[in-house]
Design a protein around this motif. Structure first.
Motif, PDB file in Angstrom:
ATOM      1  N   VAL A 147      15.839   3.060   0.268  1.00 33.77           N
ATOM      2  CA  VAL A 147      15.593   4.076   1.303  1.00 33.77           C
ATOM      3  C   VAL A 147      15.930   3.454   2.660  1.00 33.77           C
ATOM      4  N   ASN A 148      16.808   4.146   3.377  1.00 36.46           N
ATOM      5  CA  ASN A 148      17.167   3.683   4.723  1.00 36.46           C
ATOM      6  C   ASN A 148      16.427   4.583   5.727  1.00 36.46           C
ATOM      7  N   LEU A 149      15.391   4.005   6.300  1.00 34.65           N
ATOM      8  CA  LEU A 149      14.507   4.802   7.169  1.00 34.65           C
ATOM      9  C   LEU A 149      15.132   5.035   8.538  1.00 34.65           C
ATOM     10  N   ALA A 150      14.744   6.164   9.104  1.00 41.66           N
ATOM     11  CA  ALA A 150      15.079   6.392  10.503  1.00 41.66           C
ATOM     12  C   ALA A 150      14.248   5.431  11.344  1.00 41.66           C
ATOM     13  N   PRO A 151      14.749   4.974  12.500  1.00 39.34           N
ATOM     14  CA  PRO A 151      14.048   3.951  13.273  1.00 39.34           C
ATOM     15  C   PRO A 151      12.615   4.314  13.619  1.00 39.34           C
TER      16      PRO A 151
ATOM     17  N   SER B  76      -0.369   0.708  -3.472  1.00 39.34           N
ATOM     18  CA  SER B  76      -1.086   0.395  -2.226  1.00 39.34           C
ATOM     19  C   SER B  76      -1.736   1.692  -1.747  1.00 39.34           C
ATOM     20  N   PRO B  77      -2.544   1.630  -0.719  1.00 38.40           N
ATOM     21  CA  PRO B  77      -3.129   2.882  -0.211  1.00 38.40           C
ATOM     22  C   PRO B  77      -2.066   3.901   0.219  1.00 38.40           C
ATOM     23  N   ASP B  78      -0.886   3.401   0.581  1.00 39.92           N
ATOM     24  CA  ASP B  78       0.169   4.307   1.060  1.00 39.92           C
ATOM     25  C   ASP B  78       1.154   4.748  -0.017  1.00 39.92           C
ATOM     26  N   TYR B  79       1.227   4.016  -1.078  1.00 38.08           N
ATOM     27  CA  TYR B  79       2.292   4.310  -2.055  1.00 38.08           C
ATOM     28  C   TYR B  79       1.747   4.378  -3.489  1.00 38.08           C
ATOM     29  N   THR B  80       2.211   5.422  -4.159  1.00 40.38           N
ATOM     30  CA  THR B  80       1.883   5.583  -5.585  1.00 40.38           C
ATOM     31  C   THR B  80       3.189   5.808  -6.342  1.00 40.38           C
ATOM     32  N   ALA B 114       8.558   9.805  -0.966  1.00 40.76           N
ATOM     33  CA  ALA B 114       9.315   8.858  -0.149  1.00 40.76           C
ATOM     34  C   ALA B 114      10.623   8.465  -0.838  1.00 40.76           C
ATOM     35  N   LEU B 115      10.595   8.456  -2.145  1.00 40.86           N
ATOM     36  CA  LEU B 115      11.813   8.157  -2.908  1.00 40.86           C
ATOM     37  C   LEU B 115      11.724   8.846  -4.272  1.00 40.86           C
ATOM     38  N   LEU B 132      10.908   0.998   1.856  1.00 40.93           N
ATOM     39  CA  LEU B 132       9.763   1.699   2.456  1.00 40.93           C
ATOM     40  C   LEU B 132       8.893   0.717   3.223  1.00 40.93           C
ATOM     41  N   GLU B 133       8.519   1.126   4.411  1.00 43.07           N
ATOM     42  CA  GLU B 133       7.747   0.259   5.307  1.00 43.07           C
ATOM     43  C   GLU B 133       6.395  -0.099   4.695  1.00 43.07           C
TER      44      GLU B 133
END
Lengths: 155, 164
Positions: A147-151, B76-80, B114-115, B132-133
């Motif tokens: 995934v290439n995120l937007a900034p 994580s709390p953000d990702y499943t 997210a994906l 993913l961040e």
């Protein structure tokens, strides 16, 4: 055994040879017949010839092919030579079938197992605003979906 | 009678698909050479081409997923992570749908995919999901189809190494 002029090798005239007379080939058998009855040597030789003839007759039976039988005899030989050999055909069929079976099994194995290559990406997407998704296969056979995120898109 | 009973039941369901999953926290910290958590030995080759220099294990799990059913793994709390096998060919390749879900940004909204991806995966070959961040770095997930889907000893094991 004393030699007699009628026995083989001792006769002055081959026509009166006792062995020819024995074989029925003498032109004038009567003198020989009378001689054999009187001559002990020729009588003994005649007895030997008869013994040999009986022995040979007892050993085997000699088949003769007469001229009239020859065409049928040759026809039989030709038919035997030219007749298709059934078992030869059967073995040829079995060999071909076995080869076909091996080929089919090999093809089936390749199709079902296939060359174990790499993973394939059919589709990829994201619902993140402004983000894109790309996929690629690296040299070590690893498939990556990224995934290439937007900034400014921070979860 | 036996035929009727068998026909009524239908064909037996295919056995579950078993995948290994390794979640990694990847960061750029200026490490040279690159730093790998020793627990990432099995997936290190899959990470070497990525742009990060430090890799830490978040968790590992063996996922046993039934056909056309989503199996859920909380990373994580953000990702499943959700895994749904779609089909399997006689050679062992599995078509699988994988998605990583995030909680909604606003209360009352739907979770965000997210994906989402559909892959045809080969037993033993790894694939990587990432980008993913996550906590000043990014989430990287390395997965692979296991060759032996009938080994009950590997099902459902979950280990966490990273706390958020």
């Amino acid at each position: 055994m004393a030699k007699c002029r009628y026995t083989k090798g001792g006769g002055r005239d081959p026509a009166v040879d006792i062995e020819r007379w024995f074989d029925g080939e003498s032109a004038d058998p009567e003198p020989i017949k009378r001689h054999v009855a009187e001559c002990a040597s020729c009588s003994a030789h005649l007895a030997q010839l008869e013994t040999v003839r009986k022995g040979v007759s007892a050993l085997s039976r000699h088949e003769e092919i007469r001229d009239a039988q020859l065409p049928a005899f040759m026809t039989g030989i030709r038919e035997g030579v030219e007749r298709p050999v059934r078992w030869r055909g059967v073995w040829a069929f079995v060999s071909i079938a076995a080869a076909a079976l091996i080929v089919a099994a090999s093809v089936l194995f390749i199709i079902t197992n296939g060359p174990r290559t790499v993973n394939a990406v059919e589709s990829c997407s994201t619902e993140l605003e402004g983000a894109t998704v790309s996929s690629y296969a690296s040299g070590n056979g690893v498939t990556t979906v990224w995934v290439n995120l937007a900034p400014d898109d921070i979860p | 009678m036996l035929v009727v009973v068998t026909a009524a039941k239908g064909p037996p369901p295919p056995p579950p698909i078993v995948l290994s999953m390794v979640a990694v926290h990847a960061t750029k910290e200026g490490s040279s050479p690159k730093s790998y958590d020793p627990a990432l030995k099995e997936v290190r080759a899959a990470l070497e081409d990525l742009k990060f220099d430090t890799y830490r294990l978040i968790c590992t799990q063996t996922v046993s997923a039934r056909h056309n059913e989503e199996s859920k793994v909380a990373i994580s709390p953000d990702y499943t992570l959700y895994v749904k096998p779609l089909s399997k060919d006689p050679g062992g390749k599995v078509r699988v749908s994988v998605r990583i879900e995030m909680p909604p940004k606003k209360e009352g909204e739907k979770p965000v995919n997210a994906l989402s991806t559909t892959l045809v995966i080969v037993p033993g070959k790894q694939f990587v999901l990432g980008g993913l961040e996550l906590d000043k770095g990014e989430l990287v997930i390395v997965m692979a189809l296991k060759d032996d889907p009938h080994n009950p000893s590997v099902h459902g094991s979950l280990r966490f190494r990273f706390s958020f």
